[in-house]
Design a protein around this motif. Structure first.
Motif, PDB file in Angstrom:
ATOM      1  N   VAL A  72       9.321 -26.126 -11.747  1.00 32.98           N
ATOM      2  CA  VAL A  72      10.452 -25.776 -12.627  1.00 32.98           C
ATOM      3  C   VAL A  72      11.504 -24.997 -11.850  1.00 32.98           C
ATOM      4  O   VAL A  72      12.710 -25.248 -12.004  1.00 32.98           O
ATOM      5  CB  VAL A  72       9.960 -24.959 -13.839  1.00 32.98           C
ATOM      6  N   PHE A  73      11.075 -24.065 -10.996  1.00 35.15           N
ATOM      7  CA  PHE A  73      12.024 -23.248 -10.221  1.00 35.15           C
ATOM      8  C   PHE A  73      12.907 -24.121  -9.333  1.00 35.15           C
ATOM      9  O   PHE A  73      14.144 -24.069  -9.413  1.00 35.15           O
ATOM     10  CB  PHE A  73      11.263 -22.226  -9.380  1.00 35.15           C
ATOM     11  N   PHE A  74      12.269 -24.930  -8.498  1.00 34.73           N
ATOM     12  CA  PHE A  74      13.056 -25.761  -7.571  1.00 34.73           C
ATOM     13  C   PHE A  74      13.772 -26.898  -8.303  1.00 34.73           C
ATOM     14  O   PHE A  74      14.866 -27.311  -7.915  1.00 34.73           O
ATOM     15  CB  PHE A  74      12.156 -26.302  -6.459  1.00 34.73           C
ATOM     16  N   GLY A  75      13.167 -27.389  -9.380  1.00 39.83           N
ATOM     17  CA  GLY A  75      13.816 -28.425 -10.185  1.00 39.83           C
ATOM     18  C   GLY A  75      15.100 -27.914 -10.825  1.00 39.83           C
ATOM     19  O   GLY A  75      16.084 -28.655 -10.949  1.00 39.83           O
ATOM     20  N   THR A  76      15.100 -26.642 -11.229  1.00 36.96           N
ATOM     21  CA  THR A  76      16.303 -26.041 -11.808  1.00 36.96           C
ATOM     22  C   THR A  76      17.413 -25.949 -10.772  1.00 36.96           C
ATOM     23  O   THR A  76      18.577 -26.216 -11.078  1.00 36.96           O
ATOM     24  CB  THR A  76      15.981 -24.638 -12.367  1.00 36.96           C
TER      25      THR A  76
END
Length: 271
Positions: free
Chosen positions: A45-49
């Motif tokens: 989720v962090f890198f996808g954001t």
């Protein structure tokens, strides 16, 4: 001082700050549903954001407006590329059902950015739709995906938390829309454009009431979490009240987006 400002601007412009906010909400989801820390899920989720937000922010700038690419934008592009590789790495560590649902969220993000339909702009420019698409994506990424990946069934608590999370993100975006009122295209029909700034602030404050009351319906309800939630709501209420079109960009891009981070830190310190 100039160096610190450049670092801060890069931190914000590269979407690291908003990604940390999403990461914080994932960690809050782990806490609420008693899920052991799931590193692949949280970092996905962090890198996808980072990838999603940078794509949304800079796609039109480069692809449509064809503006020259500055050095900072080149570094952001490199960061986004590295993040994309890491998204792929963590993606293959997720459960199959989580992977499938994440493609749905990706499709909504792509719809938000790219003009798929003939003679229509992208969903970002559809009148009155933007705020709902962003809120749904945040709920999906920070609440639905972690629960699916942990194999937790969708109980009444899940649906209550979905409503709460949607309200939270919706209210956060309202503050952004108030500050962006002077620059937003009138055809976007954002909430402040439609009902005015005063009524938008009132709407935001009123929405925080069911946000608080819904907490009482959670089966795992405890007074410690309620107390922390109330502090977060009080903080967000002040941001709504003092929102204005002449505020600095840091008001929203740093302070308002930091609300989920402060919320997560508070929960971590109290438990």
């Amino acid at each position: 001082m100039k160096l610190l400002k450049h670092i801060l601007n890069f931190y914000l412009n590269s979407s690291i700050h908003v990604a940390l906010s999403c990461y914080a909400l994932v960690r809050i989801t782990f806490h609420v549903f008693h899920i052991q820390y799931d590193e692949p899920m949280a970092l996905f989720v962090f890198f996808g954001t980072i990838v999603g937000y940078n794509f949304v922010k800079y796609d039109a700038l480069v692809r449509v407006k064809k503006k020259p690419i500055r050095n900072q934008l080149k570094i952001i592009a490199l960061l986004s590329l590295v993040s994309l590789v890491l998204v792929g790495y963590y993606f293959f560590q997720l459960e199959r059902i989580t992977q499938i649902v994440s493609f749905g969220i990706l499709a909504i993000t792509a719809l938000y950015t790219l003009p798929f339909f003939p003679n229509r702009k992208n969903a970002r420019n559809w009148a009155g739709v933007k705020i709902y698409i962003v809120a749904v994506c945040w709920v999906g990424a920070t609440l639905v995906l972690p629960l699916i990946n942990a194999g937790i069934p969708f109980t009444a608590d899940f649906f209550i938390k979905c409503i709460q999370r949607f309200i939270l993100v919706f209210v956060l975006i309202l503050v952004f829309e108030i500050l962006d009122l002077a620059n937003d295209d009138p055809h976007l029909q954002t909430v402040p454009q439609t009902i005015g700034v005063k009524k938008t602030k009132l709407l935001g404050l009123l929405l925080l009431v069911p946000f608080c009351l819904l907490e009482l319906l959670i089966s795992t309800f405890n007074y410690k979490d309620l107390f922390i939630n109330m502090i977060m709501v009080a903080m967000l209420s002040l941001f709504i009240v003092f929102a204005a079109t002449n505020r600095s960009k840091y008001y929203t891009s740093f302070w308002v987006e930091a609300v989920p981070i402060f919320w997560w830190i508070s929960l971590s310190l109290m438990h």
